[in-house]
Write an enzyme that holds these catalytic residues in place. Structure first.
Site, PDB file in Angstrom:
ATOM      1  N   GLU A 238       0.836  -1.209   0.000  1.00  0.00           N
ATOM      2  CA  GLU A 238       0.000   0.000   0.000  1.00  0.00           C
ATOM      3  C   GLU A 238       0.870   1.258   0.000  1.00  0.00           C
ATOM      4  O   GLU A 238       1.819   1.377   0.775  1.00  0.00           O
ATOM      5  CB  GLU A 238      -1.007   0.027   1.158  1.00  0.00           C
ATOM      6  CG  GLU A 238      -2.022   1.164   1.047  1.00  0.00           C
ATOM      7  CD  GLU A 238      -2.726   1.209  -0.314  1.00  0.00           C
ATOM      8  OE1 GLU A 238      -2.125   1.769  -1.257  1.00  0.00           O
ATOM      9  OE2 GLU A 238      -3.859   0.703  -0.446  1.00  0.00           O
ATOM     10  N   ASP A 314      -7.066   0.046  -3.718  1.00  0.00           N
ATOM     11  CA  ASP A 314      -8.127   1.050  -3.834  1.00  0.00           C
ATOM     12  C   ASP A 314      -8.862   0.920  -5.180  1.00  0.00           C
ATOM     13  O   ASP A 314      -9.441   1.867  -5.668  1.00  0.00           O
ATOM     14  CB  ASP A 314      -7.541   2.449  -3.674  1.00  0.00           C
ATOM     15  CG  ASP A 314      -6.433   2.720  -4.694  1.00  0.00           C
ATOM     16  OD1 ASP A 314      -6.169   1.845  -5.552  1.00  0.00           O
ATOM     17  OD2 ASP A 314      -5.812   3.804  -4.633  1.00  0.00           O
TER      18      ASP A 314
HETATM   19  O1  AHR Z   1       0.610   0.585  -3.311  1.00  0.00           O
HETATM   20  C1  AHR Z   1       0.335   0.837  -4.645  1.00  0.00           C
HETATM   21  C2  AHR Z   1      -1.109   1.221  -4.826  1.00  0.00           C
HETATM   22  O2  AHR Z   1      -1.342   2.475  -4.259  1.00  0.00           O
HETATM   23  C3  AHR Z   1      -2.143   0.373  -4.177  1.00  0.00           C
HETATM   24  O3  AHR Z   1      -2.412  -0.841  -4.818  1.00  0.00           O
HETATM   25  C4  AHR Z   1      -3.322   1.264  -4.241  1.00  0.00           C
HETATM   26  O4  AHR Z   1      -4.272   0.972  -3.262  1.00  0.00           O
HETATM   27  C5  AHR Z   1      -2.739   2.654  -4.079  1.00  0.00           C
HETATM   28  O5  AHR Z   1      -3.196   3.511  -5.065  1.00  0.00           O
END
Ligand code: AHR
Length: 517
Positions: A238, A314
């Site tokens: 994340e 996300d």
């Molecule tokens: O960590 C990379 C990305 O960043 C994740 O998959 C996403 O949730 C966020 O936009």
């Protein structure tokens, strides 16, 4: 569905056999398990004390005793669904069941069943913080493969495609330890965020550092990268794709593009590791093994326990890739267990699908040259930058790189029929040649009912006696044709101007040429 009583008995026997097999270095044949002559990766994880809590595959059973469905397809013609199971307990997918159920109409994959018995199935991902939804479903024909000599299909994730389960059972949360592996197509990737498989947020939002722990595959450089130009196996923790201890480049994470790629990730309190290898032969290499990132939020972790495939936490859904199988475990698997799993994977026998038609082999890049003389023999089929239409234009060695790329196509197994073909743009990944109102366009596979059929063409001998003609799978009297330098599907005589019989045979005959781009 899985038969719990059989599974329990089978697992108990397998656990004993698998422990012995691990210590003896043997990976198949468990004495006393008549219904499960072979072991799956999850038998090995269980023997190692880190059992699978999710196990997804469209190609094979991941337990020697598994006899339930692998995945569900939905066909376009009537929205009917069907579970696709196994040829035998612990064996390979019954791809023929998909072929007959979806024949002539096309199917999408609606469910990836969890073989662990915990009900952690993957279904269509909903909207998230980064992008709306629901996401598209994978075309069921787009990733043909042969496993152990048997035809099967993988999960082809075009940009916009995603699967998720926010209500799981047994998946690690907080700082709990877990492991996971997946087999990907190492030649199918991009730099979009994020082709992931693993642990993510349960509310489809970016809830902060350390709220994810998922395998990533691709050549995104926004947060981290490895050596060379990619693609790389990284960890999506994340707000960061990690190739090593912290964000940024990590020279020990190599570019890997094996046609079948084993990717492994594991994480526990202040430790995590990335490993990978060729899913067809050899062992695993360790790309990183050590402490958690020192940025706030990653130690301890805040894992939430949802499962994603093809998207970021996300619902970032701009990535592409192909998934064949993957599992998540409870506990931090030992390297020895993972090595045994890799041996099981290489023994499974992954090879490319054999649906090729001459030089029109899925995965190959080609250009299509018109054969009509004298106007057009130096013209090639291409998409038109001005709009989404498809045209022919003069293309030669002096053409610009863009023009050459616009005239280059990647052959894919037919979206509606894997014995036919579809054409994906080489410089607009995820966009396919398809007809609408009999005119040809370039567009994303949106998973909608007719898209697969409208994008599938069956190669036949050239209608003029030269080259190859491409018959529309859903309008079999119509063939890919250029008319007035624009592309259509056309019959030999008909109500549209482009159905004109004059030059029809030549206009519908093409030479499959070396790719310009
Ligand atoms: O960590 C990379 C990305 O960043 C994740 O998959 C996403 O949730 C966020 O936009």
């Amino acid at each position: 569905m899985i038969k719990p009583s059989i599974r329990r008995v089978g697992r108990a026997l397998l656990a004993v056999g698998a422990t012995a097999a691990l210590s003896l270095g043997l990976l198949t044949a468990t004495a006393g398990t008549s219904q499960a002559a072979t072991q799956g990766p999850c038998d090995l994880y269980r023997a190692g004390g880190t059992p699978c809590v999710a196990a997804h595959s469209t190609t094979r059973a991941l337990y020697g005793a598994y006899s339930g469905p692998l995945y569900q397809v939905r066909r376009a013609s009537d929205n009917a669904t069907r579970n696709i199971g196994l040829l035998s307990t612990g064996g390979y997918a019954d791809a023929a069941a998909q072929d007959s159920f979806c024949a002539g109409t096309g199917c999408v994959i609606t469910v990836l069943y969890d073989q662990s018995g915990r009900g952690n199935h993957l279904t269509q991902a909903p909207a998230g913080g980064a992008a709306g939804g629901p996401d598209n479903l994978a075309n069921a024909f787009e990733a043909p493969v042969t496993v152990g000599g048997h035809k099967a299909y993988g999960v082809y994730v075009a940009p916009g495609t995603g699967y998720r389960n926010n209500n799981t059972n047994g998946i690690a949360t907080g700082d709990q330890p877990e492991g996971m592996y997946a087999i990907f197509d190492g030649t199918h990737f991009n730099g979009g965020c994020c082709f992931d498989y693993g642990n993510a947020e349960t509310n489809n939002l970016d809830t902060g550092n350390g709220h994810m722990e998922a395998l990533y595959f691709g050549d995104n450089r926004s947060w981290g990268s490895g050596s060379g130009n990619g693609p790389w196996v990284m960890a999506d923790l994340e707000n960061g794709l990690f190739s090593g201890v912290n964000r940024g480049p990590n020279a020990n994470d190599p570019s890997v593009n094996n046609r079948f790629l084993t990717a492994m990730l594991k994480g526990g309190p202040n430790q995590w590791a990335l490993r990978g290898g060729d899913a067809r032969s050899g062992g695993l290499s360790t790309f990183y093994s050590g402490a958690r990132p020192n940025a706030t939020g990653y130690n301890p972790m805040h894992k939430e326990g949802a499962i994603i495939l093809g998207i970021g936490g996300d619902n970032s859904k701009w990535a592409q890739g192909t998934f064949y199988e993957g599992v998540m475990t409870q506990g931090y698997p030992s390297d020895a267990t993972e090595n045994a799993v890799q041996a099981n994977i290489t023994a499974a026998g992954y090879t490319s699908g054999s649906t090729g038609t001459g030089t029109l082999t899925p995965g190959s890049r080609i250009s299509l040259r018109a054969t009509t003389a004298p106007c057009c023999t130096s013209h090639y089929l291409r998409h038109d930058d001005a709009d989404t239409k498809v045209v022919i234009s003069d293309t030669n060695s002096s053409s610009s790189a863009t023009d050459k790329a616009d005239a280059t196509w990647i052959v894919r197994a037919g979206l509606a029929d894997s014995s036919c073909v579809s054409f994906e743009s080489a410089n607009n990944p995820g966009r396919f040649l398809h007809h609408y109102n009999y005119e040809l366009y370039l567009d994303f596979d949106n998973g909608a009912g007719s898209f697969a059929q409208d994008s599938t063409f069956c190669p036949t001998g050239g209608n003029s006696g030269t080259g190859t003609s491409f018959q529309s799978v859903n309008f079999p009297t119509k063939y890919l044709r250029h008319y007035n330098y624009t592309a259509y599907i056309a019959s030999n005589g008909g109500s549209n101007s482009w159905d004109s019989s004059a030059s029809w045979a030549a206009d519908t005959s093409w030479l499959v040429a070396q790719p310009w781009g």
